[in-house]
Design a protein around this motif. Structure first.
Motif, PDB file in Angstrom:
ATOM      1  N   GLN A   9      64.411  -1.020 -14.876  1.00  0.00           N
ATOM      2  CA  GLN A   9      65.054  -1.561 -13.677  1.00  0.00           C
ATOM      3  C   GLN A   9      66.543  -1.238 -13.655  1.00  0.00           C
ATOM      4  OE1 GLN A   9      64.025  -5.739 -13.778  1.00  0.00           O
ATOM      5  NE2 GLN A   9      62.035  -5.390 -12.817  1.00  0.00           N
ATOM      6  N   PHE A  10      67.183  -1.344 -14.810  1.00  0.00           N
ATOM      7  CA  PHE A  10      68.616  -1.025 -14.873  1.00  0.00           C
ATOM      8  C   PHE A  10      68.859   0.422 -14.448  1.00  0.00           C
ATOM      9  CE2 PHE A  10      68.684  -4.055 -18.765  1.00  0.00           C
ATOM     10  CZ  PHE A  10      68.542  -5.151 -17.930  1.00  0.00           C
ATOM     11  N   PHE A  11      67.999   1.325 -14.938  1.00  0.00           N
ATOM     12  CA  PHE A  11      68.153   2.748 -14.641  1.00  0.00           C
ATOM     13  C   PHE A  11      67.943   3.010 -13.150  1.00  0.00           C
ATOM     14  CE2 PHE A  11      66.516   7.150 -14.390  1.00  0.00           C
ATOM     15  CZ  PHE A  11      67.569   7.823 -14.997  1.00  0.00           C
ATOM     16  N   ALA A  12      66.930   2.362 -12.575  1.00  0.00           N
ATOM     17  CA  ALA A  12      66.621   2.576 -11.159  1.00  0.00           C
ATOM     18  C   ALA A  12      67.761   2.111 -10.257  1.00  0.00           C
ATOM     19  CB  ALA A  12      65.331   1.840 -10.793  1.00  0.00           C
TER      20      ALA A  12
ATOM     21  N   THR B  69      78.232   3.131 -12.166  1.00  0.00           N
ATOM     22  CA  THR B  69      77.739   2.259 -13.238  1.00  0.00           C
ATOM     23  C   THR B  69      77.041   3.005 -14.369  1.00  0.00           C
ATOM     24  OG1 THR B  69      75.667   1.902 -12.011  1.00  0.00           O
ATOM     25  CG2 THR B  69      77.457   0.316 -11.660  1.00  0.00           C
ATOM     26  N   LEU B  70      76.761   4.287 -14.183  1.00  0.00           N
ATOM     27  CA  LEU B  70      76.046   5.065 -15.199  1.00  0.00           C
ATOM     28  C   LEU B  70      76.760   5.060 -16.557  1.00  0.00           C
ATOM     29  CD1 LEU B  70      73.681   6.864 -16.023  1.00  0.00           C
ATOM     30  CD2 LEU B  70      74.946   8.844 -15.132  1.00  0.00           C
ATOM     31  N   PRO B  71      78.077   5.280 -16.629  1.00  0.00           N
ATOM     32  CA  PRO B  71      78.745   5.269 -17.935  1.00  0.00           C
ATOM     33  C   PRO B  71      78.534   3.965 -18.709  1.00  0.00           C
ATOM     34  CG  PRO B  71      80.183   6.218 -16.280  1.00  0.00           C
ATOM     35  CD  PRO B  71      79.018   5.635 -15.535  1.00  0.00           C
TER      36      PRO B  71
ATOM     37  N   ALA C 275      75.598   1.071 -23.189  1.00  0.00           N
ATOM     38  CA  ALA C 275      74.711  -0.005 -23.646  1.00  0.00           C
ATOM     39  C   ALA C 275      73.427   0.529 -24.275  1.00  0.00           C
ATOM     40  CB  ALA C 275      74.377  -0.936 -22.481  1.00  0.00           C
ATOM     41  N   TYR C 276      72.948   1.694 -23.777  1.00  0.00           N
ATOM     42  CA  TYR C 276      71.694   2.276 -24.256  1.00  0.00           C
ATOM     43  C   TYR C 276      71.882   3.760 -24.594  1.00  0.00           C
ATOM     44  CZ  TYR C 276      69.574  -1.951 -22.306  1.00  0.00           C
ATOM     45  OH  TYR C 276      69.241  -3.250 -22.021  1.00  0.00           O
TER      46      TYR C 276
END
Length: 320
Positions: A41-44, A50-52, A57-58
């Motif tokens: 969900q975070f990726f979607a 916000t990508l950086p 975080a992952y």
């Protein structure tokens, strides 16, 4: 005499049930708390801004050989958006699966005190069904697009005997399988017996670690397939013994009796058509169960016991 035997059988059954209930109560008190991280969900929901932060975080979810433009293109890819949409429909509520994972971890912690619960992270994998679950010492990654239901349109071109496991009820079973591999120590498999005992250990591990799942779910059979195996257990065992297959090193045997397949290859037309695959695993399971019933051995000890020692100390004889 008959009444006495029935009374003794009932007494043993009641005692066994009370003992098992107390064991499960003790295990539940370990009370490991799992907070599943929905990376899918975070990726979607990520964008260029916000990508950086998500990568920080992952970091282990992003290969360094790809630039940010690759990941942003993937987020906006039509197929990726379809995968995310279908995963959200099936897993809008993850609480039931989360509770099963917590129970799995409680059981592992009970039997293996050094176990430290990992971070549990969900993702999508373009239906990479050969890697549905990945487990390390610190993380457990679950690719949810492999658990949308056996009849999902994404799985149209996948053989039925493979996609039959693609349902959310099997997530914790697949996790248990991966942890079994981490705890089983056995010399490289050379004979069919080695293969059978190795998978028998896996299945017995799941008996103990996920007792809340049915036997059919633990081995990945339908109820009918498990019933067929139970009914024909004696004949299957006799086939292995009479043809002296147990100690054979024929490299073709695993593909006939161990590896995933639509049916087991006995080369007997009337039997093959009705049999489930992996019946060598099934018999190995029965042998390990017999060994554990007949010997005072801990789960941890059994998992590192050689296949030959298990075979030599097991009076396994299926009922006709």
């Amino acid at each position: 005499m008959k009444n006495l035997l029935l009374f003794l059988l009932l007494a043993v059954t009641v005692y066994s049930c009370k003992k098992n209930n107390q064991l499960e109560a003790d295990i539940a008190q370990i009370n490991i708390d799992v907070e599943v991280e929905r990376f899918d969900q975070f990726f979607a929901e990520t964008n260029a801004e916000t990508l950086p932060k998500l990568k920080k975080a992952y970091p282990f979810m992003f290969s360094k050989k790809y630039k940010d433009s690759f990941w942003l293109a993937k987020i906006n890819d039509t197929l990726q958006q379809m995968l995310s949409s279908e995963v959200n429909k099936t897993f809008s509520n993850f609480s039931d699966t989360e509770a099963e994972i917590e129970s799995l971890f409680n059981h592992i912690k009970y039997y293996f005190e050094a176990f430290n619960p990992p971070r549990v992270i969900t993702t999508t994998s373009d239906v990479d069904y050969r890697n549905r679950v990945i487990v390390t010492d610190t993380i457990a990654i679950i690719a949810l697009d492999n658990y949308l239901g056996s009849n999902h349109e994404f799985y149209t071109n996948i053989p039925k005997y493979i996609k039959s496991h693609f349902k959310k009820e099997q997530i914790v079973v697949d996790l248990a399988t991966e942890y079994a591999k981490k705890y089983i120590h056995q010399a490289p498999n050379k004979t069919l017996l080695d293969e059978m005992i190795y998978f028998g250990k896996q299945l017995y591990f799941k008996d103990v670690i996920i007792p809340f799942k049915t036997e059919a779910q633990r081995i990945g059979y339908t109820k009918d397939e498990l019933n067929w195996a139970n009914i024909n257990e004696s004949d299957i065992w006799r086939y292995f013994v009479e043809r002296e297959l147990l100690f054979s090193t024929d490299s073709k045997l695993p593909s006939r009796f161990i590896n995933p397949a639509p049916f087991t290859k006995f080369y007997l037309e009337d039997i093959d058509a009705n049999s489930p695959g992996r019946l060598g695993q099934y018999i190995g399971w029965k042998m390990v169960r017999a060994y554990m019933n007949q010997n005072k051995v801990s789960l941890k000890k059994m998992l590192i016991t050689s296949a030959e020692e298990i075979y030599n100390n097991t009076k396994y004889k299926p009922n006709k």
